[in-house]
Scaffold this active site. Structure first.
Site, PDB file in Angstrom:
ATOM      1  N   SER A 160       0.950  -1.112  -0.009  1.00 42.78           N
ATOM      2  CA  SER A 160       0.206   0.123   0.080  1.00 42.78           C
ATOM      3  C   SER A 160       0.805   1.458   0.042  1.00 42.78           C
ATOM      4  O   SER A 160       2.007   1.219   0.435  1.00 42.78           O
ATOM      5  CB  SER A 160      -0.751  -0.140   1.311  1.00 42.78           C
ATOM      6  OG  SER A 160      -1.181   1.489   1.548  1.00 42.78           O
ATOM      7  N   TYR A 173      -1.778  -0.627  10.263  1.00 45.20           N
ATOM      8  CA  TYR A 173      -1.768  -1.003   8.804  1.00 45.20           C
ATOM      9  C   TYR A 173      -0.624  -0.795   7.892  1.00 45.20           C
ATOM     10  O   TYR A 173      -0.074  -1.542   7.192  1.00 45.20           O
ATOM     11  CB  TYR A 173      -2.920  -0.140   8.057  1.00 45.20           C
ATOM     12  CG  TYR A 173      -3.221  -0.431   6.764  1.00 45.20           C
ATOM     13  CD1 TYR A 173      -3.933  -1.692   6.323  1.00 45.20           C
ATOM     14  CD2 TYR A 173      -2.909   0.429   5.716  1.00 45.20           C
ATOM     15  CE1 TYR A 173      -4.278  -1.733   4.703  1.00 45.20           C
ATOM     16  CE2 TYR A 173      -3.064   0.334   4.476  1.00 45.20           C
ATOM     17  CZ  TYR A 173      -3.783  -0.983   4.016  1.00 45.20           C
ATOM     18  OH  TYR A 173      -4.233  -1.260   2.638  1.00 45.20           O
TER      19      TYR A 173
END
Ligand SMILES: NC(=O)c1ccc[n+]([C@@H]2O[C@H](COP(=O)([O-])OP(=O)(O)OC[C@H]3O[C@@H](n4cnc5c(N)ncnc54)[C@H](O)[C@@H]3O)[C@@H](O)[C@H]2O)c1
Length: 193
Positions: A160, A173
């Site tokens: 990501s 995350y």
């Protein structure tokens, strides 16, 4: 004098279904019940691949099958919790059996839990790492024997922008995706030989 009505043209963008880059390829896609994982399943099918869509969501997998239309003849649904070692083992075994081998593993399954770091519980932090990072590792480890016997094997992991750009409220995350990125580099060096 009257003004002529504007002419409108509708352009429809169609998927180039004539491509068949995946004919004969056998792929296992986690997170295949939603979003990017589901789109990956549908594209691989549209381009001739045989695909196992794996997900923790039965409803998501059912939705993928409906969207696959006639291509669903080459689709198998497998329930998996990638955070659970026994579940991953069983899912990879079923997938390899259904496909008669494995050439491609796509690790799209993932979760995002955002929050103020002072309020993030240990359980929440560990869950994000467990699903995203440990889950990706478990899938790769279990699939490796079949992949190494496969044809031009490939593993696709999902990182990501959160791993190299700062997004607030996403410490777990970001850490999980940074871990995936680093793990992927290490695996590439280990298996490129
Ligand atoms: N959407 C984005 O903008 C974006 C950006 C960067 C990275 N990503 C990454 O791309 C991947 C897909 O994202 P998305 O937006 O399509 O997400 P999504 O939530 O639409 O799909 C994720 C899928 O993973 C499944 N899943 C969750 N936990 C699971 C588990 N324990 N076992 C098995 N399946 C599980 C969910 O049921 C869901 O079907 C994720 O790894 C995400 O981190 C997404």
């Amino acid at each position: 004098m009257t003004t002529p009505a504007p002419t409108t043209t509708t352009t429809t963008t169609t998927t180039p279904h004539s491509l068949s880059r995946y004919t004969g390829r056998r792929a296992l896609v986690t997170g295949g019940g939603s979003g990017i994982g589901q789109a990956t399943v549908l594209r691989l099918l549209a381009e001739g691949g045989s695909v196992v869509a794996a997900d923790v969501s039965e409803a998501g997998l059912a939705d993928t099958e409906v969207k696959a239309g006639p291509d669903a003849a080459r689709l198998t649904r497998v329930l998996v919790d990638i955070a659970d070692e026994a579940s991953v083992r069983a899912a990879v075994t079923s997938a390899v059996d259904a496909l008669g081998g494995l050439d491609v593993l796509v690790n799209a399954a993932g979760i995002l839990r955002s929050g103020h770091t002072r309020e993030v519980t240990l359980a929440d932090f560990e869950q994000v790492l467990r699903v995203n990072l440990v889950g990706t590792f478990l899938m790769i480890r279990e699939a490796l024997p079949a992949l190494l016997d496969g044809h031009e094997p490939a593993v696709v992991n999902f990182s990501s922008t959160a791993q190299n750009y700062a997004h607030p409220y996403m410490a777990a995350y970001a850490a999980s995706k940074g871990g995936i990125q680093s793990m992927t580099h290490a695996l590439a060096m280990e298996f490129s030989k």
